[in-house]
Design an enzyme around this catalytic site. Structure first.
Site, short mmCIF file in Angstrom:
data_model
loop_
_atom_site.label_atom_id
_atom_site.label_comp_id
_atom_site.label_asym_id
_atom_site.label_seq_id
_atom_site.Cartn_x
_atom_site.Cartn_y
_atom_site.Cartn_z
N ASP A 266 0.86 -1.19 0.00
CA ASP A 266 0.00 0.00 0.00
C ASP A 266 0.90 1.24 0.00
OD1 ASP A 266 -2.98 0.91 0.56
OD2 ASP A 266 -1.64 2.22 1.73
N ASN A 274 -1.85 12.91 -4.44
CA ASN A 274 -2.89 13.28 -5.40
C ASN A 274 -3.36 14.71 -5.18
OD1 ASN A 274 -3.34 11.29 -7.29
ND2 ASN A 274 -4.71 10.10 -5.99
N ASP A 283 -1.24 8.95 -10.94
CA ASP A 283 -1.25 7.81 -11.87
C ASP A 283 0.17 7.36 -12.20
OD1 ASP A 283 -3.98 7.84 -11.90
OD2 ASP A 283 -4.16 8.87 -13.84
N GLU A 309 -4.60 2.26 -4.39
CA GLU A 309 -3.15 2.28 -4.21
C GLU A 309 -2.66 0.99 -3.55
OE1 GLU A 309 -4.87 4.46 -0.58
OE2 GLU A 309 -5.31 4.25 -2.69
#
Length: 389
Positions: A266, A274, A283, A309
């Site tokens: 993770d 983000n 991305d 993620e």
């Protein structure tokens, strides 16, 4: 309309074939007659029934011989050997008997005049046309020869229709009749042969199109199936694809009591990346992580992205020690990566939970739960580390 007819493949092919064949037959007859005239003149032999009648008779005889024999010899040679089914043999035998009986009553000693005597030779058109449309080209050509020989023998023996109605010119009259009759049969035969070829060509084209379409459908099916189990951003297995693939492996390793491990990864503080740098940078972080996951995987390992993620890596034949070593390599390599966004270097890390197959595990979800527990422990202890449960 005329232009359309000329452009029609069937008529064009048959017309061209008939033109060449008939011209060749006439040429053979004429050349043979002129050669015969020369020979007879040299030896001083007089022509029977006159010079011009003799030349005409000779020309027609040879042209007719070419029309009768050439197709038969050609089809006999081209289609050799000739496989015949019992059904085809029965048809051919019945047709031959019919032709022999008709020839016997039209050109043989059993000839009797009908009310319309000029129709009697035309009766042979029915079996000949049947042969041209229903039987093989070889059978039709052989039927033409049979009829021609029967008429020739009968006329020369003083029997049958042509001798009875044209005693002085029976031979020439018979030749004229068969010149047009057998030419018509052969022309119809050529039409049906060409039609059959075109139908076969069309069938082949349709079969090819069906095969191509089937291949395209199969390819589209496989592509759709691949898309349904593949994550579009990373090209790893998605959640559905990963568990379908791993469940097959898990049963095998569980039944054989072999070891295997699972890594659950993770990204740390991914939401902050983000929010600060935008989804395009997020991305790119996802793709970079997937690339490193694949880079450190073995050929037998199965990698997937099962969440925004979250990544997972199934390690066949890997014990706890091997799994931890692989996890540490992945973590360290990701820690060293950075992505440039707005002229700034973006660093990111990953936390990893590791679990190894236990005797009590009945399905992969049990391993995933323990890996998730280890991942939670890694997050609580400061992130950017690998923990085992």
């Amino acid at each position: 309309m005329n232009r359309k007819l000329k452009q029609h493949t069937l008529l064009t092919s048959v017309t061209s074939l008939a033109r060449v064949f008939i011209v060749a037959c006439i040429a053979i007859g004429v050349i043979s007659a002129l050669f015969g005239v020369g020979i007879y003149s040299l030896v001083g032999i007089e022509w029977f029934n006159g010079l011009y009648v003799g030349i005409l008779n000779w020309s027609i005889s040879n042209a007719l011989a070419a029309i009768v024999f050439t197709p038969a010899l050609y089809f006999l040679w081209r289609n050799w050997p000739h496989p015949v089914t019992p059904s085809e043999f029965s048809k051919l035998l019945l047709l031959t008997l019919t032709v022999v009986l008709l020839c016997y009553f039209i050109f043989g000693p059993a000839y009797t005049t009908m009310t319309l005597p000029f129709l009697q030779p035309a009766l042979l058109l029915f079996p000949l046309l049947y042969a041209a449309t229903r039987l093989s080209p070889t059978a039709t050509s052989c039927m033409n020869m049979l009829v021609f020989f029967a008429a020739w023998v009968g006329s020369n023996q003083g029997w049958g229709y042509f001798y009875y109605h044209h005693p002085k010119t029976a031979e020439v009259t018979m030749q004229f009749f068969f010149l047009f009759t057998l030419s018509a049969v052969l022309l119809i035969q050529a039409v049906f042969i060409q039609r059959k070829k075109e139908q076969q060509k069309l069938t082949t084209m349709l079969e090819q199109k069906v095969e191509e379409r089937t291949y395209e459908l199969e390819r589209a099916k496989h592509e759709a199936l691949a898309l349904s189990v593949t994550d579009h951003l990373t090209q790893l297995y998605n959640r559905r694809g990963f568990f379908e693939k791993v469940n097959q492996q898990f049963v095998k390793y569980h039944d054989a009591q072999c070891t295997c491990s699972l890594l659950l990864l993770d990204l740390d503080q991914f939401k902050a990346i983000n929010d600060k740098y935008g989804h395009a940078t997020g991305d790119e972080v996802i793709r970079t992580t997937a690339h490193k996951l694949i880079q450190h995987s073995r050929a037998s390992d199965i990698a997937g992205r099962i969440g925004g993620e979250e990544f997972v890596l199934f390690l066949p034949m890997a014990n706890n020690h091997t799994a931890l070593a692989i996890a540490e390599k992945i973590r360290a390599d990701i820690e060293q990566q950075d992505i440039i966004a707005d002229n700034k270097h973006v660093k990111f890390t990953v936390s990893i939970g590791v679990s190894t197959l236990q005797a009590s595990d009945q399905h992969i979800e049990s391993m995933l739960k323990r890996a998730d527990k280890a991942l939670y422990q890694a997050k609580n202890q400061g992130r950017n580390q690998a923990q085992c449960s």
